[in-house]
Write an enzyme that holds these catalytic residues in place. Structure first.
Site, PDB file in Angstrom:
ATOM      1  N   SER A 104       0.811  -1.209   0.000  1.00 29.66           N
ATOM      2  CA  SER A 104       0.000   0.000   0.000  1.00 29.66           C
ATOM      3  C   SER A 104       0.852   1.269   0.000  1.00 29.66           C
ATOM      4  O   SER A 104       1.609   1.518  -0.925  1.00 29.66           O
ATOM      5  CB  SER A 104      -0.964  -0.040   1.194  1.00 29.66           C
ATOM      6  OG  SER A 104      -1.894   1.003   1.144  1.00 29.66           O
ATOM      7  N   ASP A 243      -2.547   6.330  -3.569  1.00 29.53           N
ATOM      8  CA  ASP A 243      -1.385   5.746  -2.901  1.00 29.53           C
ATOM      9  C   ASP A 243      -0.836   4.611  -3.763  1.00 29.53           C
ATOM     10  O   ASP A 243      -1.300   4.386  -4.882  1.00 29.53           O
ATOM     11  CB  ASP A 243      -1.719   5.299  -1.478  1.00 29.53           C
ATOM     12  CG  ASP A 243      -2.692   4.128  -1.440  1.00 29.53           C
ATOM     13  OD1 ASP A 243      -3.376   3.884  -2.457  1.00 29.53           O
ATOM     14  OD2 ASP A 243      -2.788   3.451  -0.399  1.00 29.53           O
ATOM     15  N   ASP A 245      -1.035   1.410  -3.948  1.00 21.26           N
ATOM     16  CA  ASP A 245      -1.869   0.334  -4.502  1.00 21.26           C
ATOM     17  C   ASP A 245      -3.219   0.832  -4.995  1.00 21.26           C
ATOM     18  O   ASP A 245      -4.066   0.039  -5.390  1.00 21.26           O
ATOM     19  CB  ASP A 245      -2.039  -0.815  -3.504  1.00 21.26           C
ATOM     20  CG  ASP A 245      -2.959  -0.481  -2.345  1.00 21.26           C
ATOM     21  OD1 ASP A 245      -3.025   0.703  -1.956  1.00 21.26           O
ATOM     22  OD2 ASP A 245      -3.605  -1.402  -1.808  1.00 21.26           O
ATOM     23  N   ASP A 247      -5.863   2.387  -3.574  1.00 19.45           N
ATOM     24  CA  ASP A 247      -7.143   2.337  -2.862  1.00 19.45           C
ATOM     25  C   ASP A 247      -7.397   3.562  -1.988  1.00 19.45           C
ATOM     26  O   ASP A 247      -8.462   3.679  -1.386  1.00 19.45           O
ATOM     27  CB  ASP A 247      -7.277   1.047  -2.042  1.00 19.45           C
ATOM     28  CG  ASP A 247      -6.288   0.950  -0.892  1.00 19.45           C
ATOM     29  OD1 ASP A 247      -5.396   1.814  -0.778  1.00 19.45           O
ATOM     30  OD2 ASP A 247      -6.402  -0.009  -0.099  1.00 19.45           O
TER      31      ASP A 247
END
Length: 444
Positions: A104, A243, A245, A247
């Site tokens: 993430s 960000d 990833d 999400d």
């Protein structure tokens, strides 16, 4: 039963340190594959694997593929794709499970493994425990006739792009808007700019040159200074930051002002209320600012709080049948559009909401100003009865702030610290209350 390997968002850590090592990830893939084979007895299960842009993704992907195929599970690989894209394709392709390789918003030196069940939803605690029970067992590769196959699929990006676009009102578009899109040198670099461009916006892309090492480095949703400067430089209408990833979402207006998840959730909820859409209510967390709660209720929108973490927000949304929720960190859930947090889709919902309200971000968010907060970390000894020591002072402060402030006490899960947060209509009320509670806890 406490979980041994899975945290609140899968398995995560520093690359090369347990559990983010190729040998453990091989066992993890094999154990998950065993569980899938046991649950899916009619046919050979198929798993989709996506990843972000970290250099370690190649190593971990290979280990996962080896583990799954050894257990008799077929694998399809997408290459770099946002986490919500993996969730969507797992559902759309009717696959047995999905896996995202990402840490993430963390630095490139970390990585992690996140699983999605059939339908693109996060694994239940029960299934995670079932996988953990098999990780430490012996690996027995399936006979050659029952081994899984692995293949890379093309078109995954395009399919996810079309899905994102489908969540924007069909009667509208983004023509006339100039957007700066910062994809954090992460998983969204190949898809996010295309979504906004194909809907008509003029797009300036930044944070879109991943090299394996620069994910989240002075860019993206956790570092908005680069985006703020770019919005001002290019005289854009808005900036959009994801960000690593994909999400999380943060946005910036034409003046360089940053808007966090709470502000963006408010914009979406207000527009839905204006349109007469029944969203049920909004789920925030114990850290959501009280001023937002009051502003939502003034719009006729119910509000409740979940524990910190998007999985707990999702649990509350599902239990209540509500549609909108999220956190200040930028995790935003629009359950009528997707079943997981999605930075691209959240940005589209904000832009659609601004069209509905016929206002800009600054004007809509002027409805409420966050209450001042004071946060104090109090170090404690192991076994210290801090709840008992502070209960009287806590009760006093809560009574004094009733209706005009609130208190949150949280014990850290990673260090011997109690976090004291007090927010109130006036800054001095918050500061005084936090100091009194911290003193009562004592600490060391």
């Amino acid at each position: 039963m406490a979980k041994k390997y899975f945290g609140t968002d899968g398995v995560r850590g520093e690359v090369g340190q347990f559990p983010i090592t190729p040998d453990f990830v091989l066992k993890l893939g094999y154990a998950a594959g065993q569980v899938l084979v046991q649950h899916d007895t009619d046919q050979k299960p198929t798993v989709l694997i996506g990843k972000d842009t970290r250099i370690s993704g190649y190593m971990l992907e290979a280990a996962l593929v080896a583990g799954f195929t050894a257990a008799g599970v077929n694998v399809v690989q997408t290459g770099p794709l946002p986490t919500p894209g993996v969730a969507y394709l797992t559902r759309a392709l009717r696959l047995s499970a999905g896996v995202m390789i990402s840490a993430s918003h963390n630095a490139y030196s970390d990585n992690g493994i996140k699983f999605f069940a059939e339908g693109g939803v996060k694994l239940s605690d029960e299934v995670e425990l079932e996988i953990e029970a098999k990780i430490d067992g012996e690996m027995k590769t399936q006979p050659s006739a029952r081994l899984g196959r692995a293949r890379r699929i093309s078109g995954a990006d395009d399919r996810y792009i079309e899905f994102c676009k489908s969540t924007f009102p069909s009667h509208s578009d983004l023509r006339g808007l100039k957007l700066v899109v910062d994809t954090a040198n992460g998983a969204g670099y190949g898809v996010a700019p295309k979504v906004f461009h194909e809907l008509g916006a003029q797009v300036v892309s930044i944070g879109n040159e991943p090299n394996g090492y620069n994910i989240n480095e002075k860019c993206g949703a956790t570092y908005t200074k680069t985006l703020q400067a770019a919005v001002l430089q290019h005289e854009a209408d808005y900036g959009i930051a994801l960000d690593g990833d994909g999400d999380r979402l943060m946005m910036v207006d034409k003046n360089g002002q940053v808007y966090d998840g709470d502000s963006l959730i408010y914009v979406i909820a207000k527009a839905r209320a204006r349109e007469g859409i029944n969203i049920g209510g909004v789920v925030g967390t114990v850290m959501t600012n009280m001023a937002m709660e009051i502003a939502l209720k003034e719009q006729g929108v119910d509000f409740c709080r979940a524990k910190v973490g998007d999985r707990y927000v999702l649990e509350q949304l599902n239990q209540r049948g509500w549609l909108i929720g999220g956190e200040a960190s930028g995790h935003i859930l629009c359950m009528d559009k997707h079943n997981t947090g999605d930075g691209i889709i959240s940005a589209l919902q904000v832009l659609a909401a601004l069209q509905t309200l016929n206002q800009d971000l600054a004007t809509v968010c002027a409805d409420w100003q966050p209450y001042p907060q004071t946060m104090i970390n109090v170090r404690i000894q192991k076994g210290q009865q801090w709840q008992e020591a502070s209960k009287d002072v806590l009760a006093e402060v809560e009574k004094e702030l009733e209706g005009k402030g609130r208190v949150v006490l949280r014990a850290s899960g990673t260090e011997p610290v109690v976090r004291v947060m007090v927010e109130a209509r006036q800054a001095d009320w918050a500061r005084e209350g936090a100091e009194r509670i911290a003193a009562a806890i004592g600490g060391i």
